[in-house]
Every structure is written in structure tokens, then in C-alpha cells.
Design a protein around this motif. Structure first.
Motif, short mmCIF file in Angstrom:
data_model
loop_
_atom_site.label_atom_id
_atom_site.label_comp_id
_atom_site.label_asym_id
_atom_site.label_seq_id
_atom_site.Cartn_x
_atom_site.Cartn_y
_atom_site.Cartn_z
N THR A 97 0.85 -1.21 0.00
CA THR A 97 0.00 0.00 0.00
C THR A 97 0.87 1.25 0.00
O THR A 97 0.56 2.22 -0.68
CB THR A 97 -0.93 0.09 1.24
OG1 THR A 97 -0.14 0.09 2.40
CG2 THR A 97 -1.92 -1.03 1.28
N LEU A 98 1.95 1.18 0.76
CA LEU A 98 2.81 2.36 0.86
C LEU A 98 3.42 2.70 -0.51
O LEU A 98 3.39 3.85 -0.94
CB LEU A 98 3.93 2.11 1.88
CG LEU A 98 4.82 3.31 2.18
CD1 LEU A 98 4.06 4.36 2.96
CD2 LEU A 98 6.06 2.89 2.95
N ALA A 139 0.59 3.80 -3.02
CA ALA A 139 0.07 5.13 -2.67
C ALA A 139 1.13 6.19 -2.89
O ALA A 139 0.83 7.30 -3.34
CB ALA A 139 -0.40 5.14 -1.23
N LEU A 177 1.30 7.55 -6.48
CA LEU A 177 0.31 8.60 -6.77
C LEU A 177 0.61 9.86 -5.97
O LEU A 177 0.47 10.98 -6.46
CB LEU A 177 -1.09 8.12 -6.42
CG LEU A 177 -1.87 7.36 -7.49
CD1 LEU A 177 -3.34 7.37 -7.17
CD2 LEU A 177 -1.65 7.94 -8.87
N ALA A 178 1.01 9.64 -4.71
CA ALA A 178 1.21 10.80 -3.82
C ALA A 178 2.34 11.69 -4.33
O ALA A 178 2.24 12.91 -4.27
CB ALA A 178 1.51 10.33 -2.40
N PHE A 179 3.39 11.07 -4.87
CA PHE A 179 4.48 11.91 -5.37
C PHE A 179 4.06 12.64 -6.64
O PHE A 179 4.51 13.77 -6.88
CB PHE A 179 5.76 11.10 -5.54
CG PHE A 179 6.45 10.87 -4.22
CD1 PHE A 179 6.90 11.95 -3.47
CD2 PHE A 179 6.63 9.60 -3.71
CE1 PHE A 179 7.51 11.76 -2.23
CE2 PHE A 179 7.24 9.40 -2.48
CZ PHE A 179 7.68 10.48 -1.73
N PHE A 212 1.03 13.65 -7.08
CA PHE A 212 0.18 14.70 -6.50
C PHE A 212 1.06 15.84 -5.97
O PHE A 212 0.79 17.02 -6.22
CB PHE A 212 -0.64 14.07 -5.37
CG PHE A 212 -1.52 15.02 -4.63
CD1 PHE A 212 -2.74 15.44 -5.16
CD2 PHE A 212 -1.17 15.49 -3.37
CE1 PHE A 212 -3.56 16.31 -4.47
CE2 PHE A 212 -1.98 16.35 -2.67
CZ PHE A 212 -3.18 16.76 -3.22
N GLN A 213 2.12 15.44 -5.29
CA GLN A 213 3.02 16.45 -4.72
C GLN A 213 3.66 17.30 -5.82
O GLN A 213 3.74 18.53 -5.71
CB GLN A 213 4.10 15.76 -3.89
CG GLN A 213 4.95 16.73 -3.12
CD GLN A 213 6.16 16.07 -2.51
OE1 GLN A 213 6.84 15.30 -3.17
NE2 GLN A 213 6.41 16.37 -1.25
N LEU A 238 1.24 19.74 -7.10
CA LEU A 238 1.07 20.87 -6.17
C LEU A 238 2.24 21.84 -6.29
O LEU A 238 2.05 23.05 -6.36
CB LEU A 238 0.96 20.38 -4.74
CG LEU A 238 -0.35 19.73 -4.30
CD1 LEU A 238 -0.33 19.47 -2.79
CD2 LEU A 238 -1.55 20.60 -4.64
N PHE A 239 3.45 21.29 -6.30
CA PHE A 239 4.63 22.15 -6.40
C PHE A 239 4.57 23.00 -7.66
O PHE A 239 4.84 24.20 -7.64
CB PHE A 239 5.92 21.32 -6.39
CG PHE A 239 6.43 21.04 -4.99
CD1 PHE A 239 6.58 22.06 -4.06
CD2 PHE A 239 6.76 19.75 -4.59
CE1 PHE A 239 7.04 21.80 -2.78
CE2 PHE A 239 7.22 19.48 -3.31
CZ PHE A 239 7.36 20.51 -2.40
N ILE A 245 -3.42 12.50 -12.27
CA ILE A 245 -3.29 11.71 -11.03
C ILE A 245 -4.57 10.90 -10.80
O ILE A 245 -4.52 9.70 -10.53
CB ILE A 245 -3.05 12.64 -9.81
CG1 ILE A 245 -1.99 13.70 -10.10
CG2 ILE A 245 -2.75 11.84 -8.55
CD1 ILE A 245 -0.61 13.21 -10.29
N LEU A 276 -6.03 6.36 -10.72
CA LEU A 276 -6.58 5.65 -9.56
C LEU A 276 -7.27 4.32 -9.92
O LEU A 276 -7.01 3.30 -9.26
CB LEU A 276 -7.52 6.58 -8.78
CG LEU A 276 -7.92 6.13 -7.39
CD1 LEU A 276 -6.72 5.85 -6.51
CD2 LEU A 276 -8.81 7.17 -6.72
#
Lengths: 659, 335
Positions: free
Chosen positions: B28-29, B32, B35-37, B39-40, B43-44, B79, B83
């Protein structure tokens, strides 16, 4: 049906002409010119959803003109058929609610005559001043054989029959709930030369459009309402009498002074909650399934009463009725009538969703911006809807929190000003039309965004430019000057110019017209940006010169540079805040006229960050993100939401593991 | 065996199966984080070098969020579009890991990662087939059931003049819809257990056996399911209560909440293992009697299901022997 109709008629007949004898004055002296005065006897037939009524209209000619014709609104004819202007424009849906199939409504004039004089019925003709829709029957004109002379009155006796539509656009019925608004033959406004934009005397009586609301003269209303005995009734004005008739009906007598409309509601399901704020008797008519929201309604009503009292002045009427419509009649909700407002709630609405409070405060605000200051909602909706939304954001944010006044649920927060700003900026084309436009002329959309939201945004901008005390003085002066009258946009701008000059001198020029030319009459957007920051090291000669000290160890010198730019066409004065590494801050004032402006600083410090409009005075700025730049950006916020996002994804994955 | 006995044994089994917890957590880590990176990075690039995002440290800020989305239209679309694929990949990965997890819990422990992955490989094909069957059943039955519940809901709310019947009807309809879905998912859970316990080559047969098992032990099985749901709710509540005390306003605060979140995810995985372990034990203690063998396509296991002894799949044992032999030969050659 066959049984009840004659009895209703009997009840109505008994009351006929009894209105005038029962009235007690509310105000010792008239507060308004009392131009259009109505005595109405109306009976509701709940089976047929019909209204049958008689109306005595006394209209006073306050102009210097000889009035040769009269014009009336017959709003209910908007729902007569699919060919009315309202139905063509709206497509049968309004404010999120759609009309039920076959739920038509209409109004017919059975009799119209000058008292003791000519029969006007043969002279009635429908006119369509706003478009060429000959099938629209929402404006009626009658030509008079004898003119109404200046300072004279004309008394008309009218009989009418109306069928209520299923409620979707403010008025009508749902099951046994009735919201009876825009329901009687109502005079238009005669504007003599010099009033608002009138060059010569003219009738201002627009058709009922999908976007438009209302405009009428002040007067006195005496209304007898006959309904079944089981019905609870709320109405404009003060209930002075209630009488059970000899059948299954009752007649309630309402008296209202210095108002420009009359609306009423009836339903056997209402629960009645009475409360009081200073001199104002508050009556809440609430659906039983919404009783958990009673306190929310009452508290927000009192908050609004107190705020407006302090902000503009006393609410003059002795009472206020707050109506909570059933969810399936939500088209009746969120509306304002003199001394009566309709709210909106639903079963189980969480506390974090401040919808009850927001709608109540907004609709109460219309008691001032529409009720007491009678601007023309057809032509200058920003003066009531926009002013009201601006005041609403102030009340909501100051009462429920700047960031949480609309919503605070599960970490999602939104304040009322933020919602207004988003309402304006989320438009696909914010330049689509000016804010000052006839409401029916927003053909490509944008009426709500521009009249409500953009006005709230630019009024807040104005407040922040001038300062709260000056803004409050402007609003109070405008209110006091135009109470019970019909101001125009020009009248408001004149007050702004007068007070600004008095309090701030030439700080913003000779007047504030430049502001309204851009935000009210113009369509352009405002966007200031921090274009760049640069710290350039200056090389200077090193060593020993002419017996001086060795300068090699002297601190470094920098030429620091900030460039701000104007990306939009709207020009506003704006501050620039520059922060240096030591924490020293320098504030610059830019008139915002040029496309860009450069600020240079020579010294031993480098710039850390710079912001244009650091206090977000210009709420009308379309993008706050580009208002600042930093050479040392903190990534904490990004990490915060990355971590949150990742946690959500991990949980979604874990939940899917169940499969 | 009571539910509390099952619970205490399941907790002990889950605690011993830390290999499985680590693998699932890492899965899961990693997924996830992918996708999270992304997402990050979005955002940046959206925030650029603006100071404004600092406001987000004080809580959600509607102005910041709306200006970000307006100025960078569709910036999260790439992103979000990932999913569904991530979910599909995760479900397949779960089918792969499922064999190892059930086998480990059936044995009561997991001795090594190689043993775990070996079990994963053994049951992968059957678990994948089971995933497809369960997706098919959930889709077909779910659609039909949704229509039926929809009709019932419409009947319940017809003619109502208030929204109350709609709200209550919605909750009731949701529960009525969810219950058979939970039942189907329970059957699929026990089918996985049976595939491992019986080493049944037929997925359909195992599904049929698990269906019978669930209906014969309906209240116990359902009780266990709800007990586990309660456990998950308690863990979630614990997370919300504790994380509330850590405002994410500084880097350190964010890091602490991150740790807490990861503990929460790990505890969810642990709870899932407790649930599967309980299902294994329920199956062992109340499994289909031998007398059922031969009926309705039931294929008896090679090794009798009771008493619970770790089952070594024949194939794997053979291949291991072979590999041992190969290693011995190689060693011999080397010498």
C-alpha cells in the motif's frame, strides 16, 4: 369542491369592505409616500388551488404629469403557458427547481373600473415593453378616459381570479403548502422626469422574466385572507384580526404600512414558534420535520436584526415572519417580501453546514436592501442583491468565522466571502457582461455571478480601499437618504463620491467614478502579480585605495529587485510588501496604472519574499496565487496535503481489499 | 469455540504473521506513494514559488484551493485518472498475496518471506479466478438487487410530502442493499480459506462449499464479520482522536501525523489478518463434515481438514524436494 367553494365565497363576501374599518395605524406618521394602496379580500380554494379576490386600489399621482394610462403587473401569468416570456427564458425551471407537468398558473381580471366612473375592462390590453413576445400577459395597460392629475388619486375596483402554479419559482403550492406571492394585480411604478434615469415621465413596468425580480411603489395594504380553519397563515404586515366564518373557513385581516409588496403563506402543517428581539415580534412558521433547526432560524434572525440595526439603522416594522418551506417546495424558499422571508433547510442538516443561517441572514438583509431602500430589481439588481450579499458576507464572517461561515465539515471549510469570490471567479467567462445590466439581458448567463457575487467582491474591495469606517458611513448615508425611495446606481455612486471626498480628500482622486467605471460598468478583470525577485551581487573594488582601510572584508553588497505587473485591465492602487533576510519589511504604494513596476534596493541584504496586495485588499483580484514570490519557499503545506492524500489512497486500497 | 476464543487466537496468529503485514503494508505504501508523489509534484508546479500555500498549514483554505484549481485547470486529472488502474493492480496483487496470507494464518505462523511467496504462487491462479467470479457475481447480483431495492425505495417514499422518508428510506435501502453484498463477500472470503484448507483445484467447488458453510454457520460467520467491522471502527476512532491532538502546522507536526497515519494503515492490515485468521479457525472448527464429501461437486481434500495441521500443497513439496536435490547435486559437484 362543490361544497367548499360557495362557503369560501360566502366568507369572502362577509369580509368584503371590512378591511378599512379594522385597521390600526402602525406608524404615527407615514414613512413613505404611500403611492399605491391596496385593500384586498382574497379567498383560497385549496381543492382547486384557486384564488378569488377583490381589490380596491388607490393610486396617487405624485408627479407633475397628467397620467393618461395605468400599467399593472400580472405576474402569475408568467406561468400561464409555455409561451410566456418567463417560461421561454427559464425553460420551466428557476433557481434549481423545475415546474411540474401541468402545474400552470394564471390570473384573470374579471372586473376593473374606476370607482364611480368608467369600466376599464374593455380597455385592457397586454403590452410587452421588454421584448416582442405578444403572447406574454404579465403586463397590462389600461388607457383612462379622464387623466389622473398631479396630486390626485384614482380608485380602482378590481375583481380577479387566479390559479396558483405548482411551486417552483417562488409562488404556488405543493400539496397543502401555499406560498402566495406575486399574486394580485399590482401597479407598476410611474417615474416622473428626474427620477432615476427618466428624462420624461414614464411607466416602469417590466414583464416577468426568468432572472428578474420586482419593483413597486410603497403604500398601505389591508388584506383579508380567507382560508380553511385548519390552516396556519403568515403574511406581510401585522395580523389585526382573525375571525371564524360560519363555515369551515376563517378570515384573517392583515395590515401593513409603508411596504411595496404583500405575500402570504398558508399550510395546516406549520408549527408556530414565537420569539422577540427588542421591538420586533418574530414568528417562525416551521415544518415539523425541520423543528431541530428552530434555534438556528431564530438565532440567525436575531443576529441579522442586531447587525443591521447597528450597521444601518432601526428595522422600523413591529414584526417579522420567517417561513420554513417544505423541501419539496424549495422553489418557494430563499425569498424576501416585506416583513416576511422564506428560508431553507432540510432534515438532518448538520451544524457545520450553515445553510439555514446563510439563507435567513440573506433574506432578512433584503428587508433593508429592497424593502426599505426600494431599488429597481429589474434594472439594477446589484443595488439590492449585490449590496445584500456584501452585507451578508460581513455578518456571516463576523458571526461564524472568516474561514468557516458557510461550511466546516470534515476538514472542508469555506467562508462566505470566499464563496462569493468563487461564485464570481468560477464563471467560465467573468467578462461576459457588466454588473449593471437589465436582469433579463443576461442572455448568455452570469446574472447571479455578476449581480450577487461580483458585487459582494467589489464592494468588499471598496471597503478595504476606503477603510471600514468610511464604507460604513457611505452605506448608512445612502440608506438614510434613500429609505422608502427608489434610488439608482448613480445615486449610490454620488454618495460614495461625497463621503470619500469628505473623509479622504483627494486620496483616490476627485471622485470614485474610476472604480465603478471598471467594476460596475466594465467587464474587465483585475489581476496583479508579483512578476519576479532578483538579488544580484554587486562587485565592488577590493583592496587599499589612497591610504584607506582594506575593503576586502566589507560586507557584500546586493542590488535587490522586485517587479510587479498588472495582468488584467482593471487598474487599482495597490501595496507591495518586500521582506529582506533580516526580517526588515518595506512597503511600497503603486498606483497600479502601468503594466509593470520595478522596485530596486541596494544594500547588504537580499530579498526573501515580496507580495503585491499583501492584505488582499483587492478581493476582486482573480488570482491570489501569483501575488507573491519567495526565494525560500516552504514546502510544508505541500507535504501536509501529500501526506493526507497518501493516507486517503492507502485507505482506499485497504477498503478495496475487502473484495 | 466461542467468538472470543477465535478472537484471541486470531490476534495471536495475526501478530505472528508479521511477514504478511510487512508485505501488505509495503504494497500500500509503495502504490500510494507513486500517486502521492505525482500529487506532490502537481502541487509544487501549481503553487510555484508563491507564499500563499503557507495558509494551508492553518487548515483548509478555500481561496488557496480555488485559485490553485482555476490557475491550473485539470492539473490533478492525470493523477486521478491513474486511480482506477491502481485499484485494479492492487486487487490483482491482493489475489497474489492472498494465498500466502491464508496459508500463513492457517499454519499459525509465517516462517520466512520465501515460504510466504511460495504459497502466494501456489494459489495465485485460483485466487485470480475467484476474484473474477466475485466481481461478476457482485456486478450482476448487485445490479439486480439495486433495482429491487430501488423499487422498494420508490414505493417507500412515494407520496411523501417531506424528505424524512427519503432520508430514512435511503439509509434503510443502503443497509438492505449492503447486507447481501456483505454476504457475498463473506462467501468469497471463506472460499479463499477453503481453497487453501482443502487445496481444492476447483474454485467453483470451493465457492459452493463456502456458500454452504456460511449458511450453516450464518450467525457465527456474520457475527465475526461485524466484530471485525467494530474493530476497524475502533481503530479508525482511535486514529481520529489521537491525530486531532497533532496539528499539521509545522514540519515536525506533519511528520508525526504521517507516522500516526502509517500506524493506522498497519493496524487496518493487522485487523484484516485477524479477520482472515478468524475465518480460517471458524472453517476448521465448523468445517464441512466428511459425510458431505461427494455431494454437490464436493471434492474431499487430500489431507483431512480436521484436526488443523498445516497443509503442504503437493506440487510445492515436490518442487522443493527437486530443488533440494538440485542444490545437493550442485554442492556435490562443487566438492
Amino acid at each position: 369542491m362543490n361544497q367548499i367553494i360557495p362557503r369560501l365565497f360566502l366568507g369572502a363576501a362577509v369580509c368584503l369592505g371590512s378591511a378599512a374599518m379594522a385597521q390600526k395605524p402602525i406608524f404615527p406618521q407615514p414613512l413613505s409616500p404611500r403611492i399605491a394602496n391596496y385593500d384586498i379580500n382574497i379567498s383560497l380554494d385549496p381543492k382547486e388551488k384557486m384564488l378569488r379576490g377583490t381589490e380596491t386600489l388607490v393610486w396617487r399621482n405624485t408627479s407633475r404629469d397628467r397620467i393618461m394610462e395605468l400599467q399593472f403587473h400580472l405576474y402569475l401569468n408568467a406561468f400561464r403557458n409555455s409561451e410566456s416570456t418567463f417560461m421561454k427564458e427559464s425553460g420551466g425551471s428557476s433557481r434549481g427547481a423545475a415546474m411540474d407537468a401541468g402545474g400552470w398558473g394564471w390570473i384573470n381580471i374579471d372586473k376593473m373600473a374606476v370607482r364611480g366612473g368608467e369600466d376599464l375592462k374593455p380597455k385592457m390590453e397586454f403590452i410587452h415593453p421588454d421584448d416582442d413576445n405578444e403572447k406574454d400577459q404579465t403586463v397590462l395597460r389600461v388607457r383612462l378616459a379622464r387623466p389622473v392629475l398631479p396630486n390626485q388619486t384614482v380608485t380602482l375596483d378590481i375583481s380577479f381570479t387566479a390559479k396558483l402554479p405548482t411551486v417552483f419559482a417562488r409562488t404556488g403550492y405543493y400539496d397543502d403548502f401555499y406560498m402566495v406571492a406575486q399574486w394580485f394585480p399590482k401597479m407598476g411604478v410611474y417615474e416622473p422626469a428626474g427620477m432615476r434615469y427618466a428624462i420624461a415621465g414614464r411607466w416602469n413596468c417590466h414583464q416577468f422574466h426568468s432572472n428578474t425580480e420586482f419593483y413597486a411603489d410603497y403604500g398601505v395594504y389591508n388584506v383579508n385572507i380567507t382560508v380553511p380553519q385548519s390552516f396556519v397563515v403568515g403574511a406581510t404586515g401585522v395580523r389585526e384580526n382573525e375571525r371564524r366564518n360560519g363555515d369551515t373557513t376563517k378570515t384573517l385581516f392583515y395590515h401593513a404600512e409603508d411596504v411595496h409588496d404583500f405575500a402570504w403563506t398558508a399550510s395546516p402543517r406549520y408549527e408556530v414558534v414565537d420569539d422577540k428581539w427588542e421591538h420586533v415580534a418574530i414568528q417562525l412558521l416551521i415544518q415539523p420535520e425541520h423543528r431541530q433547526h428552530t434555534d438556528r432560524y431564530l438565532q440567525s434572525t436575531k443576529v441579522a436584526l442586531q447587525y443591521f440595526n447597528d450597521f444601518l439603522g432601526k428595522y422600523p416594522y413591529p414584526n417579522l415572519t420567517v417561513v420554513d418551506p417544505p423541501i419539496k417546495a424549495f422553489g418557494a424558499g430563499g425569498m424576501e417580501y416585506p416583513t416576511l422571508i422564506t428560508g431553507g433547510s432540510f432534515y438532518g442538516m448538520p451544524e457545520g453546514l450553515k445553510f439555514v443561517e446563510l439563507v435567513t441572514i440573506h433574506e432578512f438583509g433584503h428587508q433593508y436592501w429592497y424593502g426599505l431602500v426600494g431599488s429597481n430589481e429589474f434594472e439594477e439588481a446589484w443595488l439590492d442583491e449585490g449590496f445584500n450579499q456584501y452585507t451578508e458576507t460581513r455578518i456571516m464572517n463576523e458571526t461564524y468565522g472568516v474561514k468557516t461561515s458557510v461550511m466546516d465539515i470534515l476538514g472542508y471549510r469555506q467562508g462566505d466571502m470566499e464563496m462569493a469570490r468563487d461564485g464570481y471567479l468560477s464563471m467560465s467567462n467573468p467578462k461576459i457582461a457588466p454588473t449593471l445590466l437589465n436582469a433579463w439581458e443576461y442572455k448568455a448567463g452570469g446574472y447571479g455571478n455578476l449581480t450577487y457575487a461580483k458585487t459582494a467582491v467589489f464592494m468588499t474591495t471598496l471597503e478595504r480601499l476606503l477603510g471600514r469606517p468610511v464604507m460604513d458611513e457611505i452605506m448608512r448615508t445612502y440608506f438614510e437618504r434613500w429609505r422608502f425611495r427608489h434610488p439608482s446606481s448613480r445615486d449610490f455612486i454620488a454618495v460614495v463620491n461625497e463621503i470619500t471626498r469628505k473623509r479622504l480628500g483627494d486620496k483616490f482622486g476627485t471622485d470614485m467614478n474610476w472604480f465603478f467605471d471598471q467594476v460596475l460598468y466594465g467587464t474587465e478583470i483585475c489581476d496583479y502579480a508579483l512578476a519576479g525577485i532578483e538579488n544580484r551581487r554587486i562587485s565592488r573594488p577590493e583592496g587599499v585605495f589612497d591610504g584607506q582601510k582594506d575593503t576586502s572584508a566589507a560586507p557584500r553588497l546586493y542590488e535587490a529587485r522586485v517587479v510587479v505587473s498588472r495582468l488584467g485591465e482593471v487598474k487599482m492602487p495597490v501595496d507591495v510588501l518586500v521582506r529582506f533576510e533580516s526580517g526588515k519589511e518595506v512597503r511600497e504604494r503603486w498606483n497600479g496604472q502601468a503594466r509593470w513596476k520595478e522596485y530596486k534596493y541596494k544594500g547588504e541584504e537580499r530579498i526573501q519574499w515580496a507580495k503585491v496586495d499583501p492584505e488582499e485588499v483587492l478581493q476582486i483580484d482573480t488570482n491570489f496565487l501569483n501575488n507573491s514570490k519567495s526565494l525560500d519557499v516552504s514546502s510544508a503545506a505541500v507535504w501536509k496535503y501529500t501526506v493526507k492524500f497518501m493516507f486517503w489512497i492507502q485507505n482506499i486500497l485497504q477498503t478495496s481489499s475487502l473484495f | 469455540m466461542t467468538l472470543s476464543d477465535i478472537f484471541s487466537r486470531s490476534v495471536a496468529n495475526a501478530n505472528r504473521s508479521w511477514h504478511a503485514i510487512i508485505i501488505l503494508y509495503a504494497g500500500t505504501l509503495l502504490l500510494a506513494a507513486v500517486l502521492a508523489f505525482g500529487f506532490q509534484s502537481a502541487l509544487f508546479s501549481g503553487f510555484k514559488d508563491s507564499v500563499l500555500p503557507e495558509r494551508l498549514l492553518e487548515g483548509f483554505d478555500s481561496d488557496v484551493f480555488n485559485d490553485l484549481t482555476r490557475a491550473n485547470k485539470g492539473f490533478l486529472d492525470p493523477i486521478i485518472s491513474q486511480l482506477p488502474w491502481l485499484l485494479i493492480f492492487w486487487l490483482v496483487l491482493n489475489s497474489l498475496l492472498g494465498g500466502g496470507i491464508v496459508a500463513a494464518l492457517k499454519r499459525g505462523s509465517c516462517n520466512s518471506f520465501s515460504e510466504f511467496f511460495s504459497d502466494c504462487g501456489t494459489y495465485l491462479g485460483r485466487f485470480l479466478l475467484l476474484l473474477l467470479i466475485s466481481a461478476f457475481i457482485l456486478l450482476i447480483f448487485g445490479s439486480v438487487w439495486m433495482m429491487i431495492v430501488g423499487v422498494l425505495y420508490a414505493a417507500m417514499t412515494a407520496g411523501s410530502i417531506t424528505e424524512v422518508p427519503n432520508v430514512i428510506g435511503g439509509i434503510v435501502a443502503g443497509a438492505v442493499f449492503a447486507l447481501p453484498m456483505i454476504l457475498i463477500m463473506m462467501i468469497m472470503d471463506y472460499a479463499r480459506v477453503k481453497i487453501v484448507a482443502d487445496n481444492s483445484p476447483s474454485v467453483l467447488s470451493s465457492t459452493w462449499q463456502s456458500t454452504k458453510f456460511v449458511f450453516r454457520n450464518f450467525f457465527t460467520a456474520l457475527g465475526w464479520q461485524f466484530l471485525m467491522l467494530l474493530l476497524l471502527l475502533v481503530l479508525a476512532a482511535l486514529y481520529w482522536v489521537i491525530s486531532d491532538g497533532f496539528p499539521m502546522e509545522t514540519g515536525f507536526g506533519i511528520f508525526l501525523v504521517f507516522l500516526l497515519q502509517q500506524v493506522s494503515v498497519a493496524s487496518r492490515i493487522w485487523a484484516r489478518l485477524v479477520m482472515i485468521s478468524g475465518q480460517v479457525q471458524l472453517d476448521e472448527s465448523r468445517g464441512v463434515p466428511v459425510s458431505m464429501a461427494g455431494t454437490l461437486g464436493y471434492i474431499p481434500p487430500v489431507v483431512a481438514p480436521l484436526p488443523p495441521v498445516p497443509t503442504e500443497p503437493v506440487k510445492r513439496t515436490t518442487s522443493r524436494k527437486r530443488s533440494t536435490r538440485r542444490r545437493a547435486t550442485k554442492r556435490g559437484k562443487g566438492k
